[in-house]
Design an enzyme around this catalytic site. Structure first.
Site, short mmCIF file in Angstrom:
data_model
loop_
_atom_site.label_atom_id
_atom_site.label_comp_id
_atom_site.label_asym_id
_atom_site.label_seq_id
_atom_site.Cartn_x
_atom_site.Cartn_y
_atom_site.Cartn_z
N ASN A 229 0.68 -1.28 0.01
CA ASN A 229 -0.08 -0.01 0.03
C ASN A 229 0.87 1.38 -0.06
O ASN A 229 0.48 2.40 -0.75
CB ASN A 229 -0.87 0.07 1.37
CG ASN A 229 -2.20 -0.60 0.89
OD1 ASN A 229 -2.58 -0.71 -0.14
ND2 ASN A 229 -3.14 -0.96 1.98
N GLU A 264 -6.09 -6.99 5.67
CA GLU A 264 -5.94 -7.96 4.58
C GLU A 264 -5.67 -9.40 4.99
O GLU A 264 -5.36 -10.22 4.28
CB GLU A 264 -4.49 -7.65 4.04
CG GLU A 264 -3.08 -7.99 5.12
CD GLU A 264 -2.97 -6.67 6.34
OE1 GLU A 264 -2.01 -6.83 6.74
OE2 GLU A 264 -3.89 -5.95 5.99
#
Length: 355
Positions: A229, A264
């Site tokens: 990210n 996640e």
């Protein structure tokens, strides 16, 4: 005339990942402590939203209240909660309620008209039959004509009533579908379209209550997702999560359920697992599919081929609770990460018997 914009739902208001939510928590709680505001769910939702800064009007009203009052008024908190936090849900509920009211009113009107028409027909029929019993009928054609007209009117009313009933059935089915969609949306993760954490916990508890036999839990965590990210941005990270959610939906065996546990991390409840080898085979298949994912960075056309996930799994035992089963699968997951990631690791530690 254009329709006013629909207020956002709670899922649309708060799409934050775990880390983002934790950062907002660190901002919201000190604000409540500073103003001596009890951290109950209503207050927390208000100051969490305040910390996001997405509703300037709400922030102004909160600032004014804490400046005007020594103690935060509970009534003010509830009103702000309804006006800003759950406004979309309340308006949707009111809309659905009004649709039902309108539908019932329409059916009631149709029934009243049908009953009134039946009474008129019965009166006309009784009058016609009485006339036919007279010894001499001077106006027989007119009597018969009136009976025919009354019968035709009654038939038309019944046809209209039947049409409205069918239309009402269609509206009822539409309202039922709306309710089912709303109920489903409340259990799904908005990004990945698998179950959310709350639904997962409830489903796992139900599964354990139905018996531990053949029940397994698989947990997966996308490797190095924070760095991913940071390097490529959250929109690309969201696309990866969506791809993983799609893989889960495509590969789930019968009676299995998948959920996004947080950030996640995903969980899969498997049934009909005679041993850990069955769960391992499923996890290995999913691991290889994740590793085969190819995601393009749109601004550079770079194709990423380094997406992997680590897996932990545990077979339910008679003394397992939701917490102990999750803990054993989670421990196995982190062992897979410690061993080098991109691998499947079974739980080897026996569950601790409950007291």
């Amino acid at each position: 005339m254009s329709q006013p914009p629909k207020p956002p739902s709670l899922l649309e208001l708060y799409p934050e990942e775990t880390r983002e939510a934790a950062d907002l928590l660190k901002q919201a709680v000190p604000l409540m402590v500073r103003h001596a505001i009890p951290p109950n769910p209503v207050h927390y939702a208000l100051w969490y939203t305040y910390s996001k800064g997405m509703m300037p009007d709400l922030n102004r009203r909160l600032d004014k209240i804490v400046s005007d009052f020594d103690v935060f008024p509970p009534d003010s908190a509830l009103k702000l909660f309804r006006d800003y936090i759950i406004r979309g849900e309340l308006e949707e509920a009111r809309t659905g309620q009004q649709q039902v009211i309108d539908l019932v009113d329409d059916i009631e009107g149709d029934v009243s008209r049908s009953v009134s028409g039946s009474h008129s027909y019965q009166t006309s029929l009784a009058a016609g039959l009485a006339a036919l019993h007279e010894p001499i009928i001077d106006d027989l054609p007119n009597v018969l004509s009136q009976l025919q007209q009354s019968t035709q009117v009654m038939q038309e009313q019944q046809e209209q009533f039947l049409y409205r009933l069918r239309a009402a059935q269609s509206e009822i089915q539409h309202l039922r579908n709306q309710l089912e969609r709303a109920q489903l949306a409340a259990t799904l993760d908005g990004l990945t379209q698998v179950f959310n954490r709350q639904a997962f916990t409830r489903l796992l508890e139900q599964s354990l209550n139905n018996g531990h036999q053949g029940l397994a839990l698989v947990m997966l965590d996308i490797d190095h997702f924070k760095q991913f990210n940071d390097q490529f941005g959250h929109p690309l990270g969201d696309r990866v999560l969506q791809h993983v959610g799609q893989l889960l939906r495509d590969l789930l065996p019968p009676r299995a359920m998948a959920a996004r546990y947080g950030g996640e991390e995903f969980c899969i409840i498997l049934r009909d697992c005679k041993d850990l080898e069955v769960a391992r085979n499923f996890a290995e298949q999913l691991r290889s599919k994740v590793q085969a994912l190819r995601v393009k960075v749109r601004r550079t056309d770079q194709v990423l081929d380094t997406i992997t996930a680590s897996f932990g799994m545990a077979l339910a035992e008679p003394c397992d609770t939701v917490e102990t089963l999750i803990t054993r699968a989670d421990d196995a997951l982190y062992q897979a990460k410690r061993n080098g990631r991109n691998q499947v690791h079974p739980a080897i530690k026996e569950p601790v018997p409950s007291a």
